[in-house]
Design a protein around this motif. Structure first.
Motif, PDB file in Angstrom:
ATOM      1  N   ILE A   1      30.509  37.047  39.477  1.00 53.97           N
ATOM      2  CA  ILE A   1      30.525  38.519  39.499  1.00 53.97           C
ATOM      3  C   ILE A   1      30.504  39.088  38.080  1.00 53.97           C
ATOM      4  O   ILE A   1      29.811  40.072  37.830  1.00 53.97           O
ATOM      5  N   THR A   2      31.208  38.448  37.148  1.00 54.72           N
ATOM      6  CA  THR A   2      31.400  39.037  35.816  1.00 54.72           C
ATOM      7  C   THR A   2      30.084  39.131  35.041  1.00 54.72           C
ATOM      8  O   THR A   2      29.287  38.195  35.043  1.00 54.72           O
TER       9      THR A   2
ATOM     10  N   SER B   1      32.762  29.795  36.179  1.00 55.60           N
ATOM     11  CA  SER B   1      33.433  28.492  36.155  1.00 55.60           C
ATOM     12  C   SER B   1      32.741  27.505  37.088  1.00 55.60           C
ATOM     13  O   SER B   1      32.449  27.846  38.241  1.00 55.60           O
TER      14      SER B   1
ATOM     15  N   PHE C   1      31.524  31.079  41.935  1.00 62.93           N
ATOM     16  CA  PHE C   1      31.525  32.503  42.255  1.00 62.93           C
ATOM     17  C   PHE C   1      31.098  33.283  41.016  1.00 62.93           C
ATOM     18  O   PHE C   1      31.625  33.059  39.926  1.00 62.93           O
TER      19      PHE C   1
ATOM     20  N   PHE D   1      30.895  33.705  32.091  1.00 59.70           N
ATOM     21  CA  PHE D   1      32.193  33.065  32.380  1.00 59.70           C
ATOM     22  C   PHE D   1      32.204  32.387  33.747  1.00 59.70           C
ATOM     23  O   PHE D   1      33.266  32.299  34.374  1.00 59.70           O
TER      24      PHE D   1
ATOM     25  N   GLY E   1      32.256  43.741  32.606  1.00 55.75           N
ATOM     26  CA  GLY E   1      33.630  43.244  32.423  1.00 55.75           C
ATOM     27  C   GLY E   1      34.497  43.555  33.627  1.00 55.75           C
ATOM     28  O   GLY E   1      34.094  43.338  34.775  1.00 55.75           O
ATOM     29  N   THR E   2      35.665  44.102  33.360  1.00 56.49           N
ATOM     30  CA  THR E   2      36.627  44.404  34.420  1.00 56.49           C
ATOM     31  C   THR E   2      36.059  45.398  35.433  1.00 56.49           C
ATOM     32  O   THR E   2      36.445  45.385  36.603  1.00 56.49           O
TER      33      THR E   2
ATOM     34  N   PRO F   1      41.367  35.804  36.935  1.00 58.26           N
ATOM     35  CA  PRO F   1      40.124  36.525  37.233  1.00 58.26           C
ATOM     36  C   PRO F   1      40.283  38.045  37.147  1.00 58.26           C
ATOM     37  O   PRO F   1      39.290  38.751  37.112  1.00 58.26           O
TER      38      PRO F   1
ATOM     39  N   ASN G   1      47.754  48.660  37.205  1.00 59.13           N
ATOM     40  CA  ASN G   1      47.076  49.902  37.615  1.00 59.13           C
ATOM     41  C   ASN G   1      47.114  50.030  39.138  1.00 59.13           C
ATOM     42  O   ASN G   1      47.385  51.103  39.681  1.00 59.13           O
TER      43      ASN G   1
ATOM     44  N   GLN H   1      46.775  44.035  33.478  1.00 60.97           N
ATOM     45  CA  GLN H   1      46.780  45.497  33.323  1.00 60.97           C
ATOM     46  C   GLN H   1      46.168  46.155  34.567  1.00 60.97           C
ATOM     47  O   GLN H   1      46.663  47.169  35.065  1.00 60.97           O
ATOM     48  N   MET H   2      45.109  45.555  35.083  1.00 62.74           N
ATOM     49  CA  MET H   2      44.485  46.107  36.303  1.00 62.74           C
ATOM     50  C   MET H   2      45.411  45.930  37.507  1.00 62.74           C
ATOM     51  O   MET H   2      45.432  46.769  38.411  1.00 62.74           O
TER      52      MET H   2
ATOM     53  N   ASN I   1      42.735  40.966  34.975  1.00 59.49           N
ATOM     54  CA  ASN I   1      43.812  41.073  33.987  1.00 59.49           C
ATOM     55  C   ASN I   1      45.016  41.791  34.593  1.00 59.49           C
ATOM     56  O   ASN I   1      44.885  42.620  35.485  1.00 59.49           O
TER      57      ASN I   1
ATOM     58  N   TYR J   1      42.793  55.376  34.448  1.00 56.53           N
ATOM     59  CA  TYR J   1      41.625  54.921  33.687  1.00 56.53           C
ATOM     60  C   TYR J   1      40.364  55.372  34.422  1.00 56.53           C
ATOM     61  O   TYR J   1      40.436  55.838  35.571  1.00 56.53           O
TER      62      TYR J   1
END
Ligand SMILES: Cc1cc2nc3c(=O)[nH]c(=O)nc-3n(C[C@H](O)[C@H](O)[C@H](O)COP(=O)(O)OP(=O)(O)OC[C@H]3O[C@@H](n4cnc5c(N)ncnc54)[C@H](O)[C@@H]3O)c2cc1C
Length: 387
Positions: A119-120, A153, A117, A151, A125-126, A361, A369, A365-366, A363, A382
């Motif tokens: 996307i990054t 995988s 997959f 990144f 980033g996020t 996948p 949020n 913190q999100m 963080n 944010y």
């Protein structure tokens, strides 16, 4: 008849009798995929858990897939690829055409084909909405895709890439959620180039920078609608969160078990270090937090299987399980003293997996949020400019 959790447990026991942590680490050291384990999972029906029988699966829902991940990870066999496969299949099953489901799902159940997959991106980033990889409609029944992903995988062993691209550039959309699309891309197509990264996660699946240079993809490989990919994406993210949560929990259990065994035998002052409350109480806390998080995990999976998007539950489960896993790995490290940092003792290696799952996948913190904003109703904290 859909598969039952008891049958999954039995199938996992069969696998863990044949494959152990030493096998998994050997694959990591040889920098190769766990092909034999993956095939054994397929043969035991575990890759078909949560997949409808008409697409080759054994039925059940996300709860069953989570149980596979939890059970194997507890034995130290954490199959990261099942996270990626699970999320890619969720997207195709929910938004793919009948032809796409018939073509792409059954080979993932038999183990013949795998999806990674992508996307990054380095500059997004996020903030996935800001991705720059562009898919241009050629007007001849194909799209041409150019851009860079990072990144990714298992990109080296995938037959297919489920790719998120922009069909309208970020600068041209009024609503940042518009203009995205998901494509099934042949991982060996001309114009694709892989460069391995050196990520400190002890896991057989490696991460790659993947460059796309005018990669031609048939229009029928678009999953869902052009410009409306955000819906497809969001429907796949909660299953991904729960699979990551399950993998983390299992690794936490495995690390704690190792800590207990070591603490019962190591005795620099002639009594086992496990008898000291300074170690015993954090271990007891870790156990309680792992089990409480597991309740949240299975609750979230059940809510999802009952037909809800389970956003609140999935995010809470992801947060709690990844933190509980890190806590368990931390005390395992402490218990092992200096030896914990010797890679051959396989403790810091477990910590690396648990700790990374707090960042990827998504963080934590999100996740917070999301809980603050969508569940509690607080102001967005944010992206005040154009996030
Ligand atoms: C081992 C591994 C495997 C991966 N596999 C894949 C894969 O298969 N496919 C794929 O597409 N990607 C994959 N990723 C990428 C992963 O999803 C990203 O690393 C992750 O989404 C974070 O993006 P970033 O690293 O650019 O962090 P950034 O966006 O630069 O964020 C850095 C830090 O800033 C903080 N932060 C950022 N935004 C906010 C905010 N709004 N509020 C509060 N804090 C914030 C967080 O603490 C965050 O950790 C993988 C990453 C790793 C490490």
């Amino acid at each position: 008849m859909p598969v039952e959790l008891k049958e999954i447990e039995q199938a996992i026991s069969g696998i863990t009798r044949r494959f152990d942590r030493a096998y998994w680490l050997k694959c990591y050291k040889e920098r190769r995929f766990t092909d034999e384990l993956w095939q054994a999972m397929a043969d035991a029906g575990l890759l078909g858990a949560g997949i409808p029988e008409e697409y080759g699966g054994v039925g059940g829902g996300l709860t069953e897939t989570v149980a596979v991940m939890d059970g194997l990870s507890k034995a130290g066999l954490a199959p990261l690829y099942l996270v990626i496969t699970g999320l890619s299949r969720a997207a195709i099953l929910k938004h793919g055409t009948e032809e796409q489901k018939q073509r792409y799902i059954p080979p993932t159940v038999t183990g013949e084909e795998k999806f990674c997959f992508a996307i990054t991106e380095p500059n997004a980033g996020t903030n996935s909405f800001k991705i720059q990889t562009i898919a241009k409609d050629t007007g001849k029944g194909t799209y041409k895709i150019s851009g860079q992903k990072i990144f990714i995988s298992g990109a080296d062993v995938a037959e297919w890439i489920l790719l998120v691209a922009r069909t309208t550039p970020y600068s041209q959309v009024k609503d940042r959620r518009e203009g995205l699309a998901l494509f099934i891309v042949d991982a060996k197509a001309p114009g694709i180039e892989l460069n391995p990264l050196n990520v400190a996660m002890v896991c057989p699946e490696r991460q790659f920078i993947v460059n796309f240079d005018e990669v031609e993809v048939p229009a029928e490989n678009l999953v869902g609608e052009k410009d409306k990919g955000v819906r497809v994406l969001f429907d796949a993210l909660n299953p991904e969160r729960l699979l990551v949560a399950a993998m983390s929990l299992g690794i936490g259990d495995f690390a704690l078990q190792k800590a207990v065994e070591y603490a019962n035998t190591r005795a620099p002052f002639d009594e086992p270090i496990g008898s000291y409350q300074a170690l015993q109480h954090p271990m007891a806390y870790a156990k309680a937090h792992l089990e409480a998080s597991r309740l949240m995990l299975y609750r979230a999976a059940q809510v999802y299987d009952a037909g809800s998007v389970a956003g609140a539950e999935s995010n809470m489960a992801k947060l709690l399980c990844t933190e509980a896993a890190t806590e368990a790995c931390e005390i395992a490290l402490q218990t092992h003293g200096g030896y914990g940092f010797d890679l051959d003792y396989d403790v810091v290696s477990l910590w690396s997996i648990a700790r990374i799952m707090e960042v990827a996948p998504i963080n934590n913190q999100m996740v917070l949020n999301f809980l603050g904003e969508k569940v509690l109703g607080l102001s967005k904290s944010y992206g005040r400019f154009r996030g």
